[in-house]
Design a protein around this motif. Structure first.
Motif, mmCIF file in Angstrom:
data_model
loop_
_atom_site.group_PDB
_atom_site.id
_atom_site.type_symbol
_atom_site.label_atom_id
_atom_site.label_comp_id
_atom_site.label_asym_id
_atom_site.label_seq_id
_atom_site.Cartn_x
_atom_site.Cartn_y
_atom_site.Cartn_z
ATOM 1 N N GLN A 79 -30.948 40.473 111.925
ATOM 2 C CA GLN A 79 -30.631 40.791 113.307
ATOM 3 C C GLN A 79 -29.218 40.281 113.633
ATOM 4 O O GLN A 79 -28.869 39.151 113.340
ATOM 5 C CB GLN A 79 -31.639 40.098 114.234
ATOM 6 C CG GLN A 79 -31.403 40.295 115.705
ATOM 7 C CD GLN A 79 -31.921 41.649 116.209
ATOM 8 O OE1 GLN A 79 -32.986 42.086 115.810
ATOM 9 N NE2 GLN A 79 -31.126 42.286 117.054
ATOM 10 N N ILE A 80 -28.393 41.160 114.250
ATOM 11 C CA ILE A 80 -27.063 40.729 114.700
ATOM 12 C C ILE A 80 -27.234 39.878 115.945
ATOM 13 O O ILE A 80 -27.912 40.265 116.901
ATOM 14 C CB ILE A 80 -26.160 41.943 114.985
ATOM 15 C CG1 ILE A 80 -25.935 42.754 113.705
ATOM 16 C CG2 ILE A 80 -24.822 41.485 115.553
ATOM 17 C CD1 ILE A 80 -25.177 44.049 113.931
ATOM 18 N N SER A 81 -26.622 38.690 115.937
ATOM 19 C CA SER A 81 -26.820 37.745 117.039
ATOM 20 C C SER A 81 -25.567 36.886 117.195
ATOM 21 O O SER A 81 -24.741 36.781 116.296
ATOM 22 C CB SER A 81 -28.040 36.857 116.749
ATOM 23 O OG SER A 81 -28.144 35.823 117.707
ATOM 24 N N ASP A 82 -25.452 36.241 118.368
ATOM 25 C CA ASP A 82 -24.364 35.287 118.579
ATOM 26 C C ASP A 82 -24.702 33.932 117.995
ATOM 27 O O ASP A 82 -23.848 33.047 117.923
ATOM 28 C CB ASP A 82 -24.080 35.125 120.080
ATOM 29 C CG ASP A 82 -23.492 36.400 120.684
ATOM 30 O OD1 ASP A 82 -22.882 37.175 119.926
ATOM 31 O OD2 ASP A 82 -23.644 36.585 121.910
ATOM 32 N N THR A 90 -23.977 36.790 112.275
ATOM 33 C CA THR A 90 -22.962 36.904 113.318
ATOM 34 C C THR A 90 -21.728 37.613 112.764
ATOM 35 O O THR A 90 -21.215 37.213 111.706
ATOM 36 C CB THR A 90 -22.563 35.517 113.848
ATOM 37 O OG1 THR A 90 -23.705 34.897 114.450
ATOM 38 C CG2 THR A 90 -21.447 35.625 114.885
ATOM 39 N N PRO A 91 -21.227 38.651 113.438
ATOM 40 C CA PRO A 91 -20.020 39.339 112.949
ATOM 41 C C PRO A 91 -18.806 38.395 112.985
ATOM 42 O O PRO A 91 -18.616 37.635 113.932
ATOM 43 C CB PRO A 91 -19.835 40.489 113.941
ATOM 44 C CG PRO A 91 -21.148 40.640 114.625
ATOM 45 C CD PRO A 91 -21.761 39.285 114.657
ATOM 46 N N GLY A 95 -10.339 34.994 109.082
ATOM 47 C CA GLY A 95 -9.713 33.917 109.844
ATOM 48 C C GLY A 95 -10.557 33.379 110.968
ATOM 49 O O GLY A 95 -10.215 32.352 111.568
ATOM 50 N N ASP A 96 -11.667 34.046 111.302
ATOM 51 C CA ASP A 96 -12.531 33.585 112.394
ATOM 52 C C ASP A 96 -13.263 32.300 112.023
ATOM 53 O O ASP A 96 -13.498 31.996 110.849
ATOM 54 C CB ASP A 96 -13.575 34.659 112.746
ATOM 55 C CG ASP A 96 -13.000 35.770 113.604
ATOM 56 O OD1 ASP A 96 -11.833 35.650 114.006
ATOM 57 O OD2 ASP A 96 -13.730 36.748 113.852
ATOM 58 N N TYR A 97 -13.659 31.573 113.064
ATOM 59 C CA TYR A 97 -14.496 30.386 112.902
ATOM 60 C C TYR A 97 -15.865 30.808 112.389
ATOM 61 O O TYR A 97 -16.473 31.763 112.889
ATOM 62 C CB TYR A 97 -14.618 29.671 114.246
ATOM 63 C CG TYR A 97 -15.697 28.626 114.317
ATOM 64 C CD1 TYR A 97 -15.553 27.417 113.655
ATOM 65 C CD2 TYR A 97 -16.857 28.858 115.063
ATOM 66 C CE1 TYR A 97 -16.537 26.439 113.732
ATOM 67 C CE2 TYR A 97 -17.852 27.885 115.148
ATOM 68 C CZ TYR A 97 -17.692 26.683 114.475
ATOM 69 O OH TYR A 97 -18.669 25.732 114.559
ATOM 70 N N VAL A 98 -16.369 30.091 111.379
ATOM 71 C CA VAL A 98 -17.695 30.351 110.835
ATOM 72 C C VAL A 98 -18.671 29.363 111.477
ATOM 73 O O VAL A 98 -18.469 28.141 111.373
ATOM 74 C CB VAL A 98 -17.718 30.192 109.300
ATOM 75 C CG1 VAL A 98 -19.153 30.339 108.766
ATOM 76 C CG2 VAL A 98 -16.797 31.221 108.645
ATOM 77 N N PRO A 99 -19.696 29.845 112.163
ATOM 78 C CA PRO A 99 -20.651 28.959 112.842
ATOM 79 C C PRO A 99 -21.221 27.897 111.911
ATOM 80 O O PRO A 99 -21.395 28.130 110.706
ATOM 81 C CB PRO A 99 -21.749 29.919 113.322
ATOM 82 C CG PRO A 99 -21.051 31.242 113.456
ATOM 83 C CD PRO A 99 -20.039 31.271 112.360
#
Length: 394
Positions: A79-82, A90-91, A95-99
């Motif tokens: 499931q795509i989620s925040d 999570t998309p 370079g984005d922060y990885v949870p």
């Protein structure tokens, strides 16, 4: 031209450099203005780079444990989620922060989107496509050592660390003293009268001094008078190096070597260099003095052979090897045994065409050439079709 002595080029260079002290003056510069400057102290990283876990791919941050066994024939649905938890992803972009709860990034190419779900057809191991904190630079790590020459890519690294200023060695100041009754100052838009010539040597020397990391001080033309030459040298003993152009031969009006000997130590006068035999080297009050021939081509060879290494030692500048290329000679080059000869060549692909193997005063032959073939003193020339190293002219 007769010299009582002719010093070997290697020995002359050794003697000259032995008398040169490296400067200890420093200055603080904005990092963006420090390209080409020499660090006077090592630089430590004040922080980690990256300072967060970042994605190395466009895709989805996931828990690798949720993808165990995933394959084209056995896909896994997430499931795509925040938020990252069991069964979610999570998309992320590059370079984005990885949870924090994700331990891998799945490439976009290994997924198929179905509404708010993704179908996954590949496994990933923990850490896959994730740049860890400090992966690039660790806090307190030595980034650049003392005496490093800063390059554009280095400035970018400093910027990434938030370092806006650096401490560097000051540039060595080189006084350029032209001598000769026939010289006229630049610029000269009109053709000089017969017997007169423009002082192009000062310009050439100054441009190379700046290119090699020094700061040029241009002096007025000094007539062929021993007292005036002495005054000019004394007036510039506050510099780190003096280059005198002209007045180095053995004629009645060639006073420069004698003046250097009077004021300090004349190390050599006459070297096994072709062109450039009349070169003299000395030290006056701890200031190195290069006395180069007034003939432009001979002067330039002397500047390359002695001025460049002297400037580098004075300025704490690391010795960078000359840029050389292999080439095959299209014709024979003659040289004199006992002299290190700088033969000018034009490069055409991997073929080197000899341009001028003699002529100390013809500067245009250097401008037309691509480099020198430096022939050792114990070798009598180079044969046609022989392979040579061509030192490219900067």
């Amino acid at each position: 031209m007769i010299f009582r002595e002719r010093t070997d080029v290697g020995e002359a260079k050794r003697m000259f450099l032995a008398g040169i002290n490296s400067i200890d003056r420093t200055e603080v510069l904005p990092s963006r203005s420090a390209i080409g400057r020499v660090l006077s102290a090592s630089i430590l990283a004040p922080r980690n780079v990256p300072h967060y876990r970042r994605s190395a791919m466009d895709g989805f941050a996931v828990r690798s444990v949720d993808l165990i066994g995933a394959s084209p024939t056995n896909p896994v649905m997430l499931q795509i989620s925040d938020e990252i938890m069991e069964g979610t992803c999570t998309p992320v972009n590059t370079g984005d922060y990885v949870p924090d709860d994700a331990d891998a990034v799945l490439m976009m190419e290994d997924t198929i989107s179905i509404g708010d779900m993704i179908e996954i057809r590949a496994q990933v191991h923990p850490g896959k496509n994730v740049g860890e904190i400090g992966e690039d630079v660790r806090k307190n790590e030595i980034i650049f050592n003392k005496s490093h020459i800063l390059r554009p890519c280095d400035i970018a690294v400093l910027a990434s660390l938030g370092i806006s200023e650096v401490k560097v060695y000051s540039k060595p100041v080189v006084a350029i003293i032209p001598t000769g009754n026939d010289l006229l100052p630049l610029p000269g838009s009109e053709e000089p009268a017969p017997g007169k010539t423009l002082d192009i040597n000062s310009l050439m020397i100054g441009e190379y001094v700046e290119k090699w990391g020094g700061s040029a001080r241009y002096c007025d033309i000094v007539p062929e008078d021993a007292n005036l030459i002495e005054e000019a040298i004394k007036a510039n003993l506050d510099t780190d190096m003096i280059v005198v152009s002209g007045g180095t031969s053995v004629g009645d009006r060639d006073f420069v070597p004698a003046v250097v000997e009077k004021l300090g130590r004349k190390l050599v006068h006459g070297v096994g260099l072709s062109p450039g035999k009349p070169t003299a080297l000395g030290i006056v009050e701890n200031v190195p003095v290069l006395c180069m021939p007034g003939y432009p081509a001979a002067g330039l060879v002397a500047l390359f052979a002695f001025g460049k290494p002297a400037l580098r030692k004075s300025g704490n500048i690391p010795d960078i090897p000359d840029t050389t290329v292999k080439a095959t000679l299209s014709g024979k080059i003659l040289s004199r045994e006992g002299y290190v000869s700088y033969a000018r060549v034009i490069l055409e692909g991997n073929i080197a065409h000899p341009l001028m193997t003699a002529g100390a005063g013809i500067l245009s032959s250097i401008a037309k050439s691509d480099g020198f073939v430096i022939i050792p003193e114990n070798v009598e020339g180079c044969e046609e079709r022989s392979e040579v190293d061509v030192v490219l002219i900067e």
